[in-house]
Design a protein around this motif. Structure first.
Motif, PDB file in Angstrom:
ATOM      1  N   LEU A 293       0.865  -1.185   0.000  1.00 53.01           N
ATOM      2  CA  LEU A 293       0.000   0.000   0.000  1.00 53.01           C
ATOM      3  C   LEU A 293       0.895   1.226   0.000  1.00 53.01           C
ATOM      4  O   LEU A 293       1.780   1.358   0.849  1.00 53.01           O
ATOM      5  CB  LEU A 293      -0.931   0.005   1.214  1.00 53.01           C
ATOM      6  N   HIS A 294       0.668   2.113  -0.968  1.00 51.36           N
ATOM      7  CA  HIS A 294       1.473   3.327  -1.103  1.00 51.36           C
ATOM      8  C   HIS A 294       0.547   4.529  -1.134  1.00 51.36           C
ATOM      9  O   HIS A 294      -0.485   4.517  -1.803  1.00 51.36           O
ATOM     10  CB  HIS A 294       2.298   3.268  -2.393  1.00 51.36           C
ATOM     11  N   THR A 295       0.916   5.582  -0.394  1.00 52.04           N
ATOM     12  CA  THR A 295       0.071   6.771  -0.353  1.00 52.04           C
ATOM     13  C   THR A 295       0.889   8.035  -0.169  1.00 52.04           C
ATOM     14  O   THR A 295       1.959   8.018   0.464  1.00 52.04           O
ATOM     15  CB  THR A 295      -0.972   6.666   0.778  1.00 52.04           C
ATOM     16  N   ALA A 296       0.374   9.129  -0.736  1.00 51.80           N
ATOM     17  CA  ALA A 296       0.915  10.463  -0.470  1.00 51.80           C
ATOM     18  C   ALA A 296       0.036  11.189   0.535  1.00 51.80           C
ATOM     19  O   ALA A 296       0.367  12.309   0.946  1.00 51.80           O
ATOM     20  CB  ALA A 296       1.016  11.266  -1.772  1.00 51.80           C
ATOM     21  N   SER A 297      -1.066  10.571   0.936  1.00 58.57           N
ATOM     22  CA  SER A 297      -1.970  11.162   1.938  1.00 58.57           C
ATOM     23  C   SER A 297      -1.515  10.739   3.324  1.00 58.57           C
ATOM     24  O   SER A 297      -2.250  10.080   4.086  1.00 58.57           O
ATOM     25  CB  SER A 297      -3.418  10.714   1.676  1.00 58.57           C
ATOM     26  N   THR A 298      -0.277  11.099   3.680  1.00 63.59           N
ATOM     27  CA  THR A 298       0.324  10.608   4.916  1.00 63.59           C
ATOM     28  C   THR A 298      -0.322  11.203   6.169  1.00 63.59           C
ATOM     29  O   THR A 298      -0.101  10.686   7.272  1.00 63.59           O
ATOM     30  CB  THR A 298       1.830  10.888   4.930  1.00 63.59           C
TER      31      THR A 298
END
Length: 229
Positions: free
Chosen positions: A181-186
């Motif tokens: 799972l990868h996100t920029a909405s940290t």
């Protein structure tokens, strides 16, 4: 929750797991015609408030993306979209791949994966006891530089991104399932961790249909409290 249809090589044993309804699976398929049809349905579902002017040009893009993802060995890929309290949307990318690891014992494989991942000081690698068996989690946080043309005020910015990757050796070998799972909405990192844990609790390695005498995996292992360590 929905159970995705996993497309993998015929030699890979069965693998199942559940994902939230807010996950939109990318159209991974072997044949171009099937990818095109699935991509058309995908964009209409993803952009439900759009129309033909949006759906028509978007579908070929996702069909091409799905082809590249399938060629890279992914078995499942989805976009996760979650509404936030402020009326915005938190996004993530979620993928699953079956990687050949040439092991016969899942615990031995898990120890080896943990040692290998722990060598990188940027990796937060930990042993996990899932209901389906042992696994290794690896968290990576990175800053990505955005060029001025990609920002609202046309200035270079640093964007913090996070990745959660879970390596789950198949109980019968010789493959390891890799959930990413990868996100920029940290700013919603804790929520994405909760989503990942919820998915992992559903991972199962059922017995092949042609070997019904074999016991299905995923019934034993530690209780849910072990996942929080």
């Amino acid at each position: 929750m929905t159970t995705p249809v996993i497309t993998v090589d015929a030699d890979v044993p069965p693998l199942t797991f559940d994902v939230p309804e807010s996950f939109f699976p990318l159209p991974l398929a072997a044949e171009p015609e099937e990818r095109a049809a699935l991509s058309d349905a995908f964009v209409r579902d993803l952009y439900s408030r759009g129309d033909e002017s949006l759906w028509t040009p978007a579908a070929p893009f996702y069909a091409a993306l799905a082809e590249q993802l399938a060629l890279s060995g992914l078995s499942y890929s989805a976009l996760g979209l979650f509404s936030t309290d402020g009326g915005g949307v938190a996004q993530c990318a979620f993928t699953v791949a079956a990687v050949e690891t040439d092991h016969a014992d899942p615990e031995t494989a898990t120890h080896g994966i943990l040692v290998a991942l722990s060598r990188d000081p940027h990796h937060d690698a930990r042993w996990m006891d899932l209901p389906c068996g042992p696994a290794v989690s690896c968290v990576i946080m990175r800053e990505v530089t955005l060029s001025p043309e990609l920002t609202a005020d046309n200035t270079e910015k640093e964007l913090l991104t996070g990745q959660i990757q879970i390596h789950v050796p198949f109980p019968t070998g010789p493959y390891t399932a890799v959930f990413t799972l990868h996100t920029a909405s940290t700013e919603y990192w804790n929520e994405f961790c909760d989503v990942t844990v919820a998915i992992l609790r559903t991972v199962s390695f059922p017995a092949p249909e042609n070997n019904m005498d074999s016991s299905a995996q995923g019934d034993g292992g530690a209780d849910e409290s072990d996942l929080e360590n």
